[in-house]
Design a protein around this motif. Sequence first.
Motif, PDB file in Angstrom:
ATOM      1  N   ARG A 134     -50.749  52.937 110.322  1.00  0.00           N
ATOM      2  CA  ARG A 134     -50.934  51.528 110.701  1.00  0.00           C
ATOM      3  C   ARG A 134     -51.064  50.640 109.465  1.00  0.00           C
ATOM      4  NH1 ARG A 134     -53.194  50.092 116.270  1.00  0.00           N
ATOM      5  NH2 ARG A 134     -52.544  51.922 117.426  1.00  0.00           N
ATOM      6  N   ALA A 135     -51.809  51.101 108.480  1.00  0.00           N
ATOM      7  CA  ALA A 135     -51.973  50.313 107.257  1.00  0.00           C
ATOM      8  C   ALA A 135     -50.622  50.136 106.561  1.00  0.00           C
ATOM      9  CB  ALA A 135     -52.990  50.977 106.330  1.00  0.00           C
ATOM     10  N   CYS A 136     -49.843  51.200 106.467  1.00  0.00           N
ATOM     11  CA  CYS A 136     -48.514  51.106 105.835  1.00  0.00           C
ATOM     12  C   CYS A 136     -47.603  50.170 106.623  1.00  0.00           C
ATOM     13  CB  CYS A 136     -47.879  52.484 105.720  1.00  0.00           C
ATOM     14  SG  CYS A 136     -48.676  53.539 104.506  1.00  0.00           S
ATOM     15  N   ALA A 137     -47.621  50.280 107.935  1.00  0.00           N
ATOM     16  CA  ALA A 137     -46.793  49.396 108.764  1.00  0.00           C
ATOM     17  C   ALA A 137     -47.228  47.949 108.590  1.00  0.00           C
ATOM     18  CB  ALA A 137     -46.882  49.813 110.231  1.00  0.00           C
ATOM     19  N   ALA A 138     -48.544  47.720 108.525  1.00  0.00           N
ATOM     20  CA  ALA A 138     -49.048  46.356 108.347  1.00  0.00           C
ATOM     21  C   ALA A 138     -48.591  45.790 107.009  1.00  0.00           C
ATOM     22  CB  ALA A 138     -50.569  46.343 108.435  1.00  0.00           C
ATOM     23  N   LEU A 139     -48.646  46.589 105.968  1.00  0.00           N
ATOM     24  CA  LEU A 139     -48.194  46.115 104.658  1.00  0.00           C
ATOM     25  C   LEU A 139     -46.688  45.857 104.665  1.00  0.00           C
ATOM     26  CD1 LEU A 139     -50.375  48.383 102.356  1.00  0.00           C
ATOM     27  CD2 LEU A 139     -50.690  45.943 102.860  1.00  0.00           C
ATOM     28  N   TRP A 140     -45.957  46.671 105.402  1.00  0.00           N
ATOM     29  CA  TRP A 140     -44.528  46.456 105.502  1.00  0.00           C
ATOM     30  C   TRP A 140     -44.222  45.164 106.269  1.00  0.00           C
ATOM     31  CZ3 TRP A 140     -40.798  46.669 109.519  1.00  0.00           C
ATOM     32  CH2 TRP A 140     -39.483  46.712 109.064  1.00  0.00           C
ATOM     33  N   PHE A 141     -45.055  44.907 107.337  1.00  0.00           N
ATOM     34  CA  PHE A 141     -44.891  43.685 108.123  1.00  0.00           C
ATOM     35  C   PHE A 141     -45.426  42.458 107.386  1.00  0.00           C
ATOM     36  CE2 PHE A 141     -45.206  46.295 112.240  1.00  0.00           C
ATOM     37  CZ  PHE A 141     -43.834  46.440 112.291  1.00  0.00           C
ATOM     38  N   GLY A 142     -46.252  42.690 106.364  1.00  0.00           N
ATOM     39  CA  GLY A 142     -46.898  41.590 105.636  1.00  0.00           C
ATOM     40  C   GLY A 142     -45.903  40.675 104.957  1.00  0.00           C
ATOM     41  N   GLY A 143     -46.440  39.676 104.320  1.00  0.00           N
ATOM     42  CA  GLY A 143     -45.591  38.727 103.622  1.00  0.00           C
ATOM     43  C   GLY A 143     -44.935  37.737 104.573  1.00  0.00           C
ATOM     44  N   GLY A 144     -45.548  37.544 105.724  1.00  0.00           N
ATOM     45  CA  GLY A 144     -45.041  36.534 106.639  1.00  0.00           C
ATOM     46  C   GLY A 144     -43.978  37.011 107.614  1.00  0.00           C
ATOM     47  N   LYS A 145     -43.634  38.296 107.571  1.00  0.00           N
ATOM     48  CA  LYS A 145     -42.608  38.779 108.491  1.00  0.00           C
ATOM     49  C   LYS A 145     -43.111  38.770 109.935  1.00  0.00           C
ATOM     50  CE  LYS A 145     -40.460  41.827 105.111  1.00  0.00           C
ATOM     51  NZ  LYS A 145     -40.204  43.199 104.716  1.00  0.00           N
ATOM     52  N   ILE A 146     -44.336  39.215 110.137  1.00  0.00           N
ATOM     53  CA  ILE A 146     -44.926  39.272 111.474  1.00  0.00           C
ATOM     54  C   ILE A 146     -46.280  38.568 111.404  1.00  0.00           C
ATOM     55  CG2 ILE A 146     -45.809  40.791 113.305  1.00  0.00           C
ATOM     56  CD1 ILE A 146     -42.871  41.164 113.036  1.00  0.00           C
ATOM     57  N   PRO A 147     -46.516  37.575 112.267  1.00  0.00           N
ATOM     58  CA  PRO A 147     -47.837  36.935 112.248  1.00  0.00           C
ATOM     59  C   PRO A 147     -48.908  37.917 112.742  1.00  0.00           C
ATOM     60  CG  PRO A 147     -46.458  36.030 114.009  1.00  0.00           C
ATOM     61  CD  PRO A 147     -45.613  36.986 113.228  1.00  0.00           C
ATOM     62  N   GLY A 148     -50.062  37.867 112.137  1.00  0.00           N
ATOM     63  CA  GLY A 148     -51.169  38.731 112.532  1.00  0.00           C
ATOM     64  C   GLY A 148     -51.089  40.127 111.973  1.00  0.00           C
ATOM     65  N   TRP A 149     -50.233  40.351 110.982  1.00  0.00           N
ATOM     66  CA  TRP A 149     -50.095  41.680 110.377  1.00  0.00           C
ATOM     67  C   TRP A 149     -51.414  42.183 109.814  1.00  0.00           C
ATOM     68  CZ3 TRP A 149     -51.326  42.358 105.293  1.00  0.00           C
ATOM     69  CH2 TRP A 149     -51.431  41.195 104.527  1.00  0.00           C
ATOM     70  N   TRP A 150     -52.253  41.269 109.403  1.00  0.00           N
ATOM     71  CA  TRP A 150     -53.526  41.639 108.794  1.00  0.00           C
ATOM     72  C   TRP A 150     -54.460  42.301 109.799  1.00  0.00           C
ATOM     73  CZ3 TRP A 150     -57.719  39.205 110.903  1.00  0.00           C
ATOM     74  CH2 TRP A 150     -57.446  38.066 111.656  1.00  0.00           C
ATOM     75  N   VAL A 151     -54.302  42.011 111.098  1.00  0.00           N
ATOM     76  CA  VAL A 151     -55.130  42.660 112.119  1.00  0.00           C
ATOM     77  C   VAL A 151     -54.781  44.145 112.177  1.00  0.00           C
ATOM     78  CG1 VAL A 151     -55.728  42.708 114.570  1.00  0.00           C
ATOM     79  CG2 VAL A 151     -55.323  40.523 113.431  1.00  0.00           C
ATOM     80  N   MET A 152     -53.493  44.446 112.077  1.00  0.00           N
ATOM     81  CA  MET A 152     -53.059  45.842 112.062  1.00  0.00           C
ATOM     82  C   MET A 152     -53.585  46.539 110.807  1.00  0.00           C
ATOM     83  SD  MET A 152     -49.217  47.438 112.183  1.00  0.00           S
ATOM     84  CE  MET A 152     -48.900  47.314 113.929  1.00  0.00           C
ATOM     85  N   LEU A 153     -53.605  45.830 109.688  1.00  0.00           N
ATOM     86  CA  LEU A 153     -54.135  46.398 108.447  1.00  0.00           C
ATOM     87  C   LEU A 153     -55.624  46.707 108.595  1.00  0.00           C
ATOM     88  CD1 LEU A 153     -53.750  47.157 105.467  1.00  0.00           C
ATOM     89  CD2 LEU A 153     -54.308  44.781 104.906  1.00  0.00           C
ATOM     90  N   LEU A 154     -56.377  45.782 109.174  1.00  0.00           N
ATOM     91  CA  LEU A 154     -57.814  46.029 109.394  1.00  0.00           C
ATOM     92  C   LEU A 154     -58.031  47.208 110.328  1.00  0.00           C
ATOM     93  CD1 LEU A 154     -59.266  42.410 109.709  1.00  0.00           C
ATOM     94  CD2 LEU A 154     -59.503  44.007 107.797  1.00  0.00           C
TER      95      LEU A 154
END
Length: 168
Positions: free
Chosen positions: A100-120
């Motif tokens: 989940r953390a890796c996916a969130a970082l991959w989604f990060g940078g504005g690609k998917i809104p709320g990616w930081w929730v997945m990272l947490l």
Amino acid sequence: MRTSRINFYINGIILIILGCLSLNYPIEALMSAGFFIGLGLIASALNYFTGFYYFRLKRFIIWGILDLIAGILLFLQPGMTAFLIPFAVAFWLFTVGVSRACAALWFGGGKIPGWWVMLLNGIALIILALLMSLSPVVSALSVMMVLGCGLIIEGVLAIAEGCIMFRK
């Protein structure tokens, strides 16, 4: 139809009883889990041997032998299984958290809104896995408590299914 409804009721009652027993006797339930996991692995080994007989795949023999050895060890030593269950759950939580953390970082940078929730969420799962590894006894009891509650909920839902699906 009446028989189907009765089957749902009986299954629900059995699940509720097993859930209550797991909550009241978590150590015994954990030891029983080790016993039944061992039986399951022995049955799996027999299935692989049968598969080898029909399909002649050599890997079935290897998998069957590994399952048979693990099954016999766990069947004869349910305490070992009780000891390993928290680590298996911790390993699973850790791998899900990292993914989940890796996916969130991959989604990060504005690609998917709320990616930081997945990272947490991933970080929380990793921390939970590490805590479970530090205290396996408490973790084992926690796993059995969750199992007990899950069995009770499943039993209540099975009875509700019987009531709702087969009412006249």
